[in-house]
Design a protein around this motif. Structure first.
Motif, PDB file in Angstrom:
ATOM      1  N   LYS A 154      15.927  -0.795  -2.987  1.00  0.00           N
ATOM      2  CA  LYS A 154      17.205  -0.789  -3.710  1.00  0.00           C
ATOM      3  C   LYS A 154      18.047  -1.992  -3.329  1.00  0.00           C
ATOM      4  CE  LYS A 154      20.400   0.901  -6.449  1.00  0.00           C
ATOM      5  NZ  LYS A 154      21.557   0.085  -6.124  1.00  0.00           N
ATOM      6  N   ALA A 155      18.054  -2.379  -2.063  1.00  0.00           N
ATOM      7  CA  ALA A 155      18.831  -3.541  -1.641  1.00  0.00           C
ATOM      8  C   ALA A 155      18.295  -4.818  -2.291  1.00  0.00           C
ATOM      9  CB  ALA A 155      18.797  -3.668  -0.114  1.00  0.00           C
ATOM     10  N   VAL A 156      16.976  -4.949  -2.363  1.00  0.00           N
ATOM     11  CA  VAL A 156      16.378  -6.132  -3.006  1.00  0.00           C
ATOM     12  C   VAL A 156      16.735  -6.143  -4.492  1.00  0.00           C
ATOM     13  CG1 VAL A 156      14.232  -7.323  -3.549  1.00  0.00           C
ATOM     14  CG2 VAL A 156      14.498  -6.226  -1.322  1.00  0.00           C
ATOM     15  N   ALA A 157      16.679  -4.979  -5.123  1.00  0.00           N
ATOM     16  CA  ALA A 157      17.047  -4.899  -6.537  1.00  0.00           C
ATOM     17  C   ALA A 157      18.512  -5.263  -6.748  1.00  0.00           C
ATOM     18  CB  ALA A 157      16.770  -3.493  -7.066  1.00  0.00           C
ATOM     19  N   ASP A 158      19.373  -4.841  -5.832  1.00  0.00           N
ATOM     20  CA  ASP A 158      20.807  -5.113  -5.959  1.00  0.00           C
ATOM     21  C   ASP A 158      21.120  -6.612  -5.954  1.00  0.00           C
ATOM     22  OD1 ASP A 158      21.435  -2.447  -6.156  1.00  0.00           O
ATOM     23  OD2 ASP A 158      22.026  -2.215  -4.045  1.00  0.00           O
ATOM     24  N   ILE A 159      20.392  -7.385  -5.141  1.00  0.00           N
ATOM     25  CA  ILE A 159      20.687  -8.811  -5.060  1.00  0.00           C
ATOM     26  C   ILE A 159      19.854  -9.626  -6.051  1.00  0.00           C
ATOM     27  CG2 ILE A 159      21.399  -8.619  -2.647  1.00  0.00           C
ATOM     28  CD1 ILE A 159      18.749  -9.976  -1.868  1.00  0.00           C
ATOM     29  N   GLU A 160      18.985  -8.938  -6.810  1.00  0.00           N
ATOM     30  CA  GLU A 160      18.201  -9.565  -7.880  1.00  0.00           C
ATOM     31  C   GLU A 160      17.377 -10.749  -7.376  1.00  0.00           C
ATOM     32  OE1 GLU A 160      21.164 -10.419 -10.854  1.00  0.00           O
ATOM     33  OE2 GLU A 160      21.016  -8.410 -11.687  1.00  0.00           O
ATOM     34  N   MET A 161      16.701 -10.516  -6.248  1.00  0.00           N
ATOM     35  CA  MET A 161      15.800 -11.517  -5.690  1.00  0.00           C
ATOM     36  C   MET A 161      14.375 -10.976  -5.700  1.00  0.00           C
ATOM     37  SD  MET A 161      17.639 -14.149  -4.948  1.00  0.00           S
ATOM     38  CE  MET A 161      16.529 -15.080  -3.899  1.00  0.00           C
ATOM     39  N   PRO A 162      13.366 -11.858  -5.765  1.00  0.00           N
ATOM     40  CA  PRO A 162      11.981 -11.376  -5.725  1.00  0.00           C
ATOM     41  C   PRO A 162      11.587 -10.877  -4.334  1.00  0.00           C
ATOM     42  CG  PRO A 162      12.029 -13.765  -5.812  1.00  0.00           C
ATOM     43  CD  PRO A 162      13.443 -13.313  -5.995  1.00  0.00           C
ATOM     44  N   MET A 163      10.702  -9.900  -4.312  1.00  0.00           N
ATOM     45  CA  MET A 163      10.197  -9.310  -3.080  1.00  0.00           C
ATOM     46  C   MET A 163       8.698  -9.569  -2.987  1.00  0.00           C
ATOM     47  SD  MET A 163      10.374  -5.276  -1.964  1.00  0.00           S
ATOM     48  CE  MET A 163       9.096  -4.652  -3.055  1.00  0.00           C
ATOM     49  N   ALA A 164       8.231  -9.918  -1.793  1.00  0.00           N
ATOM     50  CA  ALA A 164       6.803 -10.056  -1.541  1.00  0.00           C
ATOM     51  C   ALA A 164       6.405  -9.059  -0.459  1.00  0.00           C
ATOM     52  CB  ALA A 164       6.449 -11.481  -1.125  1.00  0.00           C
ATOM     53  N   VAL A 165       5.159  -8.604  -0.506  1.00  0.00           N
ATOM     54  CA  VAL A 165       4.716  -7.518   0.365  1.00  0.00           C
ATOM     55  C   VAL A 165       3.534  -7.959   1.212  1.00  0.00           C
ATOM     56  CG1 VAL A 165       3.775  -5.175   0.426  1.00  0.00           C
ATOM     57  CG2 VAL A 165       5.498  -5.784  -1.288  1.00  0.00           C
ATOM     58  N   LEU A 166       3.637  -7.712   2.518  1.00  0.00           N
ATOM     59  CA  LEU A 166       2.502  -7.803   3.435  1.00  0.00           C
ATOM     60  C   LEU A 166       2.134  -6.371   3.794  1.00  0.00           C
ATOM     61  CD1 LEU A 166       3.687 -10.698   5.814  1.00  0.00           C
ATOM     62  CD2 LEU A 166       2.416 -10.860   3.646  1.00  0.00           C
ATOM     63  N   PRO A 167       1.021  -5.832   3.289  1.00  0.00           N
ATOM     64  CA  PRO A 167       0.709  -4.406   3.472  1.00  0.00           C
ATOM     65  C   PRO A 167       0.227  -4.116   4.897  1.00  0.00           C
ATOM     66  CG  PRO A 167      -0.474  -5.358   1.580  1.00  0.00           C
ATOM     67  CD  PRO A 167       0.032  -6.490   2.420  1.00  0.00           C
ATOM     68  N   LEU A 168       1.155  -3.726   5.755  1.00  0.00           N
ATOM     69  CA  LEU A 168       0.852  -3.482   7.159  1.00  0.00           C
ATOM     70  C   LEU A 168       0.958  -2.002   7.520  1.00  0.00           C
ATOM     71  CD1 LEU A 168       2.832  -6.486   8.723  1.00  0.00           C
ATOM     72  CD2 LEU A 168       0.417  -6.399   8.050  1.00  0.00           C
ATOM     73  N   GLY A 169       1.078  -1.147   6.524  1.00  0.00           N
ATOM     74  CA  GLY A 169       1.186   0.286   6.786  1.00  0.00           C
ATOM     75  C   GLY A 169      -0.172   0.960   6.811  1.00  0.00           C
ATOM     76  N   THR A 170      -0.155   2.287   6.796  1.00  0.00           N
ATOM     77  CA  THR A 170      -1.396   3.052   6.821  1.00  0.00           C
ATOM     78  C   THR A 170      -1.856   3.461   5.428  1.00  0.00           C
ATOM     79  OG1 THR A 170      -0.066   5.034   7.258  1.00  0.00           O
ATOM     80  CG2 THR A 170      -1.059   3.940   9.148  1.00  0.00           C
ATOM     81  N   ALA A 171      -0.937   3.675   4.501  1.00  0.00           N
ATOM     82  CA  ALA A 171      -1.322   4.094   3.151  1.00  0.00           C
ATOM     83  C   ALA A 171      -1.307   2.919   2.177  1.00  0.00           C
ATOM     84  CB  ALA A 171      -0.400   5.199   2.647  1.00  0.00           C
ATOM     85  N   ASN A 172      -0.224   2.152   2.169  1.00  0.00           N
ATOM     86  CA  ASN A 172      -0.098   0.962   1.315  1.00  0.00           C
ATOM     87  C   ASN A 172      -0.355   1.269  -0.162  1.00  0.00           C
ATOM     88  OD1 ASN A 172       0.373  -0.784   3.596  1.00  0.00           O
ATOM     89  ND2 ASN A 172      -1.818  -0.721   4.006  1.00  0.00           N
ATOM     90  N   ASP A 173       0.204   2.382  -0.628  1.00  0.00           N
ATOM     91  CA  ASP A 173      -0.010   2.783  -2.021  1.00  0.00           C
ATOM     92  C   ASP A 173       0.642   1.820  -3.009  1.00  0.00           C
ATOM     93  OD1 ASP A 173      -1.524   5.227  -1.707  1.00  0.00           O
ATOM     94  OD2 ASP A 173       0.278   6.086  -0.816  1.00  0.00           O
ATOM     95  N   PHE A 174       1.820   1.323  -2.665  1.00  0.00           N
ATOM     96  CA  PHE A 174       2.512   0.378  -3.548  1.00  0.00           C
ATOM     97  C   PHE A 174       1.686  -0.883  -3.725  1.00  0.00           C
ATOM     98  CE2 PHE A 174       5.651  -3.066  -4.175  1.00  0.00           C
ATOM     99  CZ  PHE A 174       6.284  -2.605  -5.323  1.00  0.00           C
ATOM    100  N   ALA A 175       1.179  -1.431  -2.627  1.00  0.00           N
ATOM    101  CA  ALA A 175       0.353  -2.635  -2.695  1.00  0.00           C
ATOM    102  C   ALA A 175      -0.929  -2.367  -3.472  1.00  0.00           C
ATOM    103  CB  ALA A 175       0.033  -3.130  -1.289  1.00  0.00           C
ATOM    104  N   ARG A 176      -1.508  -1.187  -3.287  1.00  0.00           N
ATOM    105  CA  ARG A 176      -2.731  -0.834  -4.007  1.00  0.00           C
ATOM    106  C   ARG A 176      -2.488  -0.832  -5.515  1.00  0.00           C
ATOM    107  NH1 ARG A 176      -3.584   3.375  -1.516  1.00  0.00           N
ATOM    108  NH2 ARG A 176      -5.282   2.753  -0.144  1.00  0.00           N
ATOM    109  N   THR A 177      -1.362  -0.279  -5.941  1.00  0.00           N
ATOM    110  CA  THR A 177      -1.055  -0.226  -7.366  1.00  0.00           C
ATOM    111  C   THR A 177      -0.981  -1.632  -7.964  1.00  0.00           C
ATOM    112  OG1 THR A 177       0.159   1.861  -7.163  1.00  0.00           O
ATOM    113  CG2 THR A 177       0.670   0.484  -9.063  1.00  0.00           C
TER     114      THR A 177
END
Length: 280
Positions: free
Chosen positions: A42-65
């Motif tokens: 939500k904070a990234v959306a509020d400032i209207e900037m692009p977000m990049a992801v380094l999938p370092l979690g255990t599920a990483n469902d967002f990155a998988r999608t």
């Protein structure tokens, strides 16, 4: 490329750090799992900037999608070479979610979750938690309003998906997407343990209208009222409860995605039918 590390001492400070300093940079890079991304989205959306992801979690469902590679070097290349791509954000009461918000089995499974099992077993680890939670989850009644129509559900699990995957690789729907401007809801009717076990392969790949015992809806918003107050799991954390209003915020967030995702699933390449109720 110049890289500046965020300056905060606890995860709860991450949203304010993004809002205070995020506009000073070309891209906000987040390393972590789905919980970290949920906290920051939500904070990234509020400032209207692009977000990049380094999938370092255990599920990483967002990155998988979004087909963001789990290999760290490849994920870093995506930060630089990836395409800016608009995706939707889900909203439930006063909580935002990227992947899925769930009522029933998923809440109990969250209480039973083991990070070790999730790391090594992925979706199967989540499935094993769901099966263990089955004996402690009582069926519940729910009234769902979608596109002006009311639906009465008898359920042990309701999932409302913004994205496709949750729980380490389970799919909320066989055709769910993060960029289609709709939410997907599935309700799992009460089953005997053996019948539930036989359904697990279908739940892993995502329910569709051919699956008996599953009710499917899609829409831009849902109003859900349950016969008793039920907790709601959003992206793996229990943050709100019923009654609940769900809605989608189309194109609210910009994410760096691989060219392969755009080529295969880009906005112009998919047009989902708007059929509302896909109940079986």
């Amino acid at each position: 490329m110049d890289v500046t590390r965020g300056d905060f001492s606890s995860p709860d400070e991450l949203p304010d750090e993004i809002r205070d300093r995020g506009r000073d940079f070309d891209v906000i890079v987040l390393g972590g799992g789905d919980g970290t991304l949920n906290l920051a989205a939500k904070a990234v959306a509020d400032i209207e900037m692009p977000m990049a992801v380094l999938p370092l979690g255990t599920a990483n469902d967002f990155a998988r999608t979004l087909m963001i590679p789990t290999d760290l070097a490849a994920a870093c290349r995506n930060v630089v070479e990836g395409t800016d791509y608009g995706i939707d954000l889900g909203h439930c009461n006063d909580v935002y979610f990227l992947n899925v918000a769930s009522i029933g089995l998923a809440v109990r499974a969250c209480e039973y979750r083991s990070d070790t099992a999730k790391k090594w077993l992925g979706a199967l680890g989540y499935v094993s938690n769901v099966y263990a939670a089955f004996r402690d989850t009582k069926p519940f009644g729910a009234d769902v309003v979608c596109r002006g129509e009311s639906h009465r559900l008898h359920s042990i699990q309701i999932a409302v998906g913004n994205g496709r995957y949750f729980g380490g690789g389970l799919a909320v729907s066989s055709d769910a997407a993060l960029d289609d401007g709709t939410l997907d809801l599935y309700s799992l009717k009460p089953h005997r343990p053996g019948a539930l076990l036989r359904m697990l392969p279908s739940l892993v790949r995502g329910p569709d209208k051919s699956i008996q015992g599953v009710q499917l809806l899609e829409g831009e918003a849902f109003e859900i009222t349950t016969d008793r107050v039920m907790q709601i799991n959003t992206d793996g954390e229990i943050k709100t409860e019923t009654p609940a209003t769900f809605r989608v915020l189309p194109g609210a967030l910009t994410v760096k995605v691989p060219k392969a995702y755009v080529d295969q699933y880009g906005h112009a390449k998919r047009r989902r039918p708007v059929d509302g109720d896909r109940t079986r």
